[in-house]
Write an enzyme that holds these catalytic residues in place. Sequence first.
Site, short mmCIF file in Angstrom:
data_model
loop_
_atom_site.label_atom_id
_atom_site.label_comp_id
_atom_site.label_asym_id
_atom_site.label_seq_id
_atom_site.Cartn_x
_atom_site.Cartn_y
_atom_site.Cartn_z
N VAL A 540 0.83 -1.20 0.00
CA VAL A 540 0.00 0.00 0.00
C VAL A 540 0.87 1.26 0.00
O VAL A 540 0.37 2.36 0.10
CB VAL A 540 -0.97 0.04 1.20
N ASP A 541 2.18 1.07 -0.08
CA ASP A 541 3.06 2.23 -0.14
C ASP A 541 3.78 2.25 -1.49
O ASP A 541 3.34 1.61 -2.44
CB ASP A 541 4.06 2.21 1.02
N ASP A 542 4.86 2.98 -1.58
CA ASP A 542 5.50 3.14 -2.88
C ASP A 542 6.69 2.20 -3.06
O ASP A 542 7.73 2.57 -3.60
CB ASP A 542 5.90 4.60 -3.07
#
Length: 671
Positions: A540-542
């Site tokens: 859910v992050d980069d």
Amino acid sequence: GMATGNKLRHVESLQEMPSGAGKISCLNAVILGEALASEENDLVFPSDDFARQAHVSSPQQYLEMYKRSVEDPAGFWSDIASEFYWKQKWDQPVCSENFDFRKGNISIQWFKGGLTNICYNCLDRNIESGNADKIAIYWEGNDLGVEDSLTYAQLLDRVCQLANYLKAIGVKKGDAVVIYLPMLMELPIAMLACARIGAVHSVVFAGFSSESLAQRILDCKPKVVITCNAVKRGAKAIHLKDIVDAALVDSAKNGISDFVPKYPPTCEVEWVDAEDPLFLLYTSGSTGKPKGVLHTTGGYMVYTATTFKYAFDYKPSDIYWCTADCGWITGHSYVTYGPLLNGASVVVFEGAPTYPDAGRCWDIVDKFKVTIFYTAPTLYVTRYSRKSLRVLGSVGEPINPSAWRWFFNVVGNSRCPISDTWWQTETGGFMITPLPGAWPLKPGSATFPFFGVQPVIVDEKGVEIEGECSGYLCVKSSWPGAFRTLYGDHERYETTYFKPFAGYYFTGDGCSRSNGQKIADGLHPCFRDKDGYHWLTGRVDDVINVSGHRIGTAEVESALVSHPKCAEAAVVGVEHEVKGQGIYAFITLVEGEPYSEELRKSLILTVRKQIGAFAAPDKIHWAPGLPKTRSGKIMRRILRKIASRQLDELGDTSTLAEPHVVEQLIELADR
Ligand code: WTA
């Protein structure tokens, strides 16, 4: 073969689970066969023969062990730890932790006060128990016909020679040693040699460029860098020594000496505290600077050994092959430490799985009669019979149900259970994984938590959600293999992992309880279905995972913007047929600069030079402007949709500072 479908098996009723593990009790529903025609109910049962010989052969047995592991972690883990050699047993509580930043600094300790050595436990202990002449490593070179092997006794000799050399040049307990080597036997040898003398190894994947290597050298300030002259990967030679020389010019000028292994083959063990550092491994996060994930000795040792044994149902007669490189966590925990702690015979492969052709992997499986094969879902191709296999493992990215079926039916002849292991550099070992004899599998699901692991799914506010749902995957309380800090930056450790959701370790992954369910911004989190199975669906992050290589989009962006003609860059991950995820870069050029093929190539070359070839963008998308909010934040949600050409799912673009940039981008998509 394994039975598939909704058969009624293991019909005994299961005890209610203790709180914190309550979700498991709903397994009743599956076992009693509440059959609906959907992926979530597509069960693949272990065969009776497999289950009979397995370490854990029924859900009941798993549940009993799991229950104890979360109700009495100290008792559970100290029983297991007692099977290892301790110069001195721990004199403090087996585990002490603070997981809640509101109560003070985050800290995790396991077996504190215990003195041990992981190299001793991998080698000397197995030799003493009668495995001196058992093959520890079968090595297969890049070129056909180039091979080697070492027994446990021979491996110990080689480790001691290198350990003595390191001592002779002044490496002491607690010193950092950078290892920059391809998959030669020397790589696990170097790791073990460091561990033997209490030095802290930091392996840098040999696919990283000299600039990335220099960055890591500057951060951990090693006494020595261990490398080799050159390596062949596929048909190409890579001159590692030149890369190291370049990195040393960038970081620290020092004498370079050539290693001649004329040192004695015995070396005293340095006994270290269970909480003394074993290694640092740099990994990518959502900001530009790689983080030095620090693992300590005792807990990591116990955890990697135990997860290896159970998740792969390891037996002494197995031949095990993990295709990962020791430059990544999978190679640390499941090429070197986990298998050798179990006295296993491990295949180490130098080359690329597609050289000289796509059948190479299966040649190797047949040649060494590999019984346990652990790989990333991106490996494919059929050709040879794989009769020797009995367990398959998968890691690094979500495996979709059809890929799962292919792996199961074709590679495993519908006979071998698949352990889809979910874990991270930070977790040290498997967190959510099948135990292949215990559970019916669901294609695409990593199933249930390993012993002692309490995964929870939380909403944006950090509130735990029960039942079928989707949200962020967190972990409640520590497990022995957990990382203890980020090297030199405990604050970043707390901020990144423990502050997003108070009281929990935040994994960065999502989890959802209905296959395919997504959360609001279009990212795919993890889910847990009504039967308690976990479905991991991505970060859910980069952070993205390209062919099993973890990289932060911010790192690729900072490499791109260092190009004199690049004004701004935004990088997102896109689905990629071969690599799992591909790297997709939106580039805004400096004013007046025309687009050209040459410029595209030179941007890609910049990334190759600064990070390494594996991080090179698959696609450069020219962007006169990027979609930004009025406060200047790039809206990556929109970029992801454009990159994957889901143009009818762009969502609300009215909050953009300049809504027309979206149309511009769509027009330029195939330029
Ligand atoms: C992803 C690799 C789905 C996940 C061991 C995690 C997975 C990241 C799986 C860590 C799996 C790993 N199913 N996703 N079985 N295993 N991942 O640190 O997004 O290189 O956060 O460790 O890989 O990557 P890392």
